[in-house]
Design a protein around this motif. Sequence first.
Motif, mmCIF file in Angstrom:
data_model
loop_
_atom_site.group_PDB
_atom_site.id
_atom_site.type_symbol
_atom_site.label_atom_id
_atom_site.label_comp_id
_atom_site.label_asym_id
_atom_site.label_seq_id
_atom_site.Cartn_x
_atom_site.Cartn_y
_atom_site.Cartn_z
ATOM 1 N N ASN A 235 -18.544 66.699 6.744
ATOM 2 C CA ASN A 235 -19.186 67.115 5.498
ATOM 3 C C ASN A 235 -18.176 67.115 4.354
ATOM 4 O OD1 ASN A 235 -20.345 69.247 3.524
ATOM 5 N ND2 ASN A 235 -22.045 68.746 4.876
ATOM 6 N N VAL A 236 -16.972 67.600 4.634
ATOM 7 C CA VAL A 236 -15.915 67.616 3.612
ATOM 8 C C VAL A 236 -15.563 66.181 3.193
ATOM 9 C CG1 VAL A 236 -13.443 68.085 3.290
ATOM 10 C CG2 VAL A 236 -14.941 69.879 4.156
ATOM 11 N N ILE A 237 -15.470 65.277 4.156
ATOM 12 C CA ILE A 237 -15.144 63.872 3.843
ATOM 13 C C ILE A 237 -16.221 63.271 2.943
ATOM 14 C CG2 ILE A 237 -14.975 61.548 4.865
ATOM 15 C CD1 ILE A 237 -13.533 62.839 7.244
ATOM 16 N N LEU A 238 -17.467 63.469 3.337
ATOM 17 C CA LEU A 238 -18.580 62.901 2.568
ATOM 18 C C LEU A 238 -18.620 63.464 1.147
ATOM 19 C CD1 LEU A 238 -21.051 61.038 3.165
ATOM 20 C CD2 LEU A 238 -22.372 63.109 3.514
ATOM 21 N N LYS A 239 -18.451 64.766 1.049
ATOM 22 C CA LYS A 239 -18.534 65.421 -0.261
ATOM 23 C C LYS A 239 -17.320 65.087 -1.140
ATOM 24 C CE LYS A 239 -22.289 68.004 0.707
ATOM 25 N NZ LYS A 239 -22.320 69.369 1.238
ATOM 26 N N MET A 240 -16.152 64.922 -0.518
ATOM 27 C CA MET A 240 -14.977 64.525 -1.296
ATOM 28 C C MET A 240 -15.176 63.108 -1.826
ATOM 29 S SD MET A 240 -12.663 66.747 -1.838
ATOM 30 C CE MET A 240 -11.262 65.782 -2.383
ATOM 31 N N TYR A 241 -15.767 62.263 -0.997
ATOM 32 C CA TYR A 241 -16.061 60.896 -1.408
ATOM 33 C C TYR A 241 -16.881 60.917 -2.695
ATOM 34 C CZ TYR A 241 -15.863 56.062 0.033
ATOM 35 O OH TYR A 241 -15.529 54.745 0.137
ATOM 36 N N GLU A 242 -17.908 61.718 -2.643
ATOM 37 C CA GLU A 242 -18.829 61.861 -3.765
ATOM 38 C C GLU A 242 -18.106 62.478 -4.971
ATOM 39 O OE1 GLU A 242 -22.409 63.483 -1.866
ATOM 40 O OE2 GLU A 242 -22.911 64.174 -3.893
ATOM 41 N N GLY A 243 -17.405 63.592 -4.717
ATOM 42 C CA GLY A 243 -16.785 64.358 -5.802
ATOM 43 C C GLY A 243 -15.680 63.602 -6.517
ATOM 44 N N VAL A 244 -14.770 63.006 -5.745
ATOM 45 C CA VAL A 244 -13.661 62.281 -6.371
ATOM 46 C C VAL A 244 -14.204 61.068 -7.121
ATOM 47 C CG1 VAL A 244 -11.507 61.019 -5.981
ATOM 48 C CG2 VAL A 244 -12.006 63.043 -4.634
ATOM 49 N N GLY A 245 -15.126 60.355 -6.483
ATOM 50 C CA GLY A 245 -15.713 59.166 -7.110
ATOM 51 C C GLY A 245 -16.383 59.487 -8.437
ATOM 52 N N THR A 246 -17.251 60.492 -8.443
ATOM 53 C CA THR A 246 -17.989 60.783 -9.675
ATOM 54 C C THR A 246 -17.082 61.395 -10.746
ATOM 55 O OG1 THR A 246 -18.722 62.917 -8.785
ATOM 56 C CG2 THR A 246 -20.227 61.070 -8.520
ATOM 57 N N ALA A 247 -16.118 62.243 -10.334
ATOM 58 C CA ALA A 247 -15.205 62.837 -11.321
ATOM 59 C C ALA A 247 -14.360 61.755 -11.979
ATOM 60 C CB ALA A 247 -14.313 63.891 -10.661
#
Lengths: 338, 338
Positions: A235-247
């Motif tokens: 879950n952390v990997i998936l959400k970091m993917y999303e978070g870093v990408g969008t930020a």
Amino acid sequence: MADKVNIAVDAMGGDNAPAEVVKGCIEALEQAPGLKISLVGIEDKVRAELSKYTYDPDRIEVIHASEVIEMAEPPVMAVRTKKDSSLVRCMYLVKEGKCDALVTAGSTGAFLVGGQIIVGRIKGVERPPLAPFIPTLNGRCLLLDCGANVDARPSQLVQFAKIGSAYVRKACGIDNPRVGIVNIGAEEEKGNALVKETFPLLKATPEINFIGSVEARDIPYGAADVVVCEAFVGNVILKMYEGVGTALMKSMKEAFMSSTKSKIGALLAKPALKKTLKQYDTNRYGGAPLLGCNGLLVKTHGSSKSAPICNSILQCKLFADQNINNDIKEMFSISSDI
Amino acid sequence: MADKVNIAVDAMGGDNAPAEVVKGCIEALEQAPGLKISLVGIEDKVRAELSKYTYDPDRIEVIHASEVIEMAEPPVMAVRTKKDSSLVRCMYLVKEGKCDALVTAGSTGAFLVGGQIIVGRIKGVERPPLAPFIPTLNGRCLLLDCGANVDARPSQLVQFAKIGSAYVRKACGIDNPRVGIVNIGAEEEKGNALVKETFPLLKATPEINFIGSVEARDIPYGAADVVVCEAFVGNVILKMYEGVGTALMKSMKEAFMSSTKSKIGALLAKPALKKTLKQYDTNRYGGAPLLGCNGLLVKTHGSSKSAPICNSILQCKLFADQNINNDIKEMFSISSDI
């Protein structure tokens, strides 16, 4: 499987239901000829959306369900008490074999609970993992488990590796998918207690092509085709993917808009950039399937617009056409001892 | 602390030692007047590098150490047997109070072991966490633990929150830093066993400003100033930050180079983009300190060039000037019962 693949779609699930869900269904029907959809939800609302489109009525059946499970409801209670909710009705359509798969953008918790207690697990599967594809530099990687089972046991991670390999083999056409375990270093002796215990078990599993530890940093570079980890980490990997990408994208957009010169630069580079960024869209491969159940269950993001709904339906079609669940079943009938 | 802050620098640590390490020291001396450096390593090699620069010889002392700990060596054995290695000598300089802090780009394992067994922990600190800053949209966030202690206990996470708060208070000038715990959902009842057990303990810790769960997705957006988690998860967060960022940048560069039009666009937007991307450079705040030891110990990336070495030295200077370790000590002398 039947000639036509029949997918149950939860018309009421997600922030943009039923409008975007219905739109996604229409888009999927246009793209996949051998497809039928059972659209489950509050009938008049669903029909009102459907009336905006031209479609073959033989290919969409509207099934009325009077209730809706809200995002914030305690999942177990919701699934047990809201028997006439769109999600629970979809689950029963799959359980009873009337549909091959289901797609929902609704409550993840209810989706996970319903999958396990209504649809049920393939014999031998301890815990079905939530398994989305994440984009990599040169393709994609299946990440499991991404949120279904916190505090997993080593034997479950081994099952994830087997289930993931069976899925990727057919869904991506990779004969011998490389399986890695998420670790905090490349060496075998690194890791927490779970990883250290799981590592030798994966090494001793003949059905998979285990390549050892994979560091999180190398996942976006395509270090493995199948990556296993416990749900918390996934879950952390998936959400970091999303978070870093969008930020990062947000900052870049601001940079592009910061001067006339950079604005012109952005305009010129836009077509090329758009193509690249599309590769990193986590929705392009459909939603996250809960693998190892008796039928395919796919959860898309709660904020899904029509495109991820459509992609998820097409993903189910592929899954059913290729009879992937049969491969998973066979894997567990051969070696049910792990 | 003395008038001059004295930092021990491991001249032989990292892929680019000693050349870039020495260069980084010279850069730091130029930027910080009240600074002295003890440069520890194979003397003739270090002096050969130093001879390339003009500097005040009173501000750099070269201390000979005949051995070097290699990256791949088993850390405990390396620290125990290579008593005359540059890293071990640096550790002793801090332990004996001859230096206020140390910086190394060498073996992380040896750094962690040496910090604990040579320099030692502040009384009351169970396990010193590795605590790098990671960039956010509007600033930075301290992430601990990032790799020092796998399989942490709840009481240790509470200590990380206290230590991190003390550090951020002075290092960032934030009076009441927001502390979050990494979780897979915003609700209190979510999480694995460790998070569920730690959550109420954090809530009941008066010395910190606990704001609850933080999802990985929200970290790059600056959801908290201090983020606590077990080392395995922290390491995954840090590495995903790095991996997604660099993979995305690689793709964008390829996109910019794909046509004449996009090349011109890239040229025009370059200055604005460069400024933005600098914000996301994980090296700009220095390396990762191991907090809670008797002295500040900072580890920079093994591939560090001079800039991160220089930033890490300046970070140590700030830490010593502001006497941050005293704050950490006070926190544990007041409430050593947790």
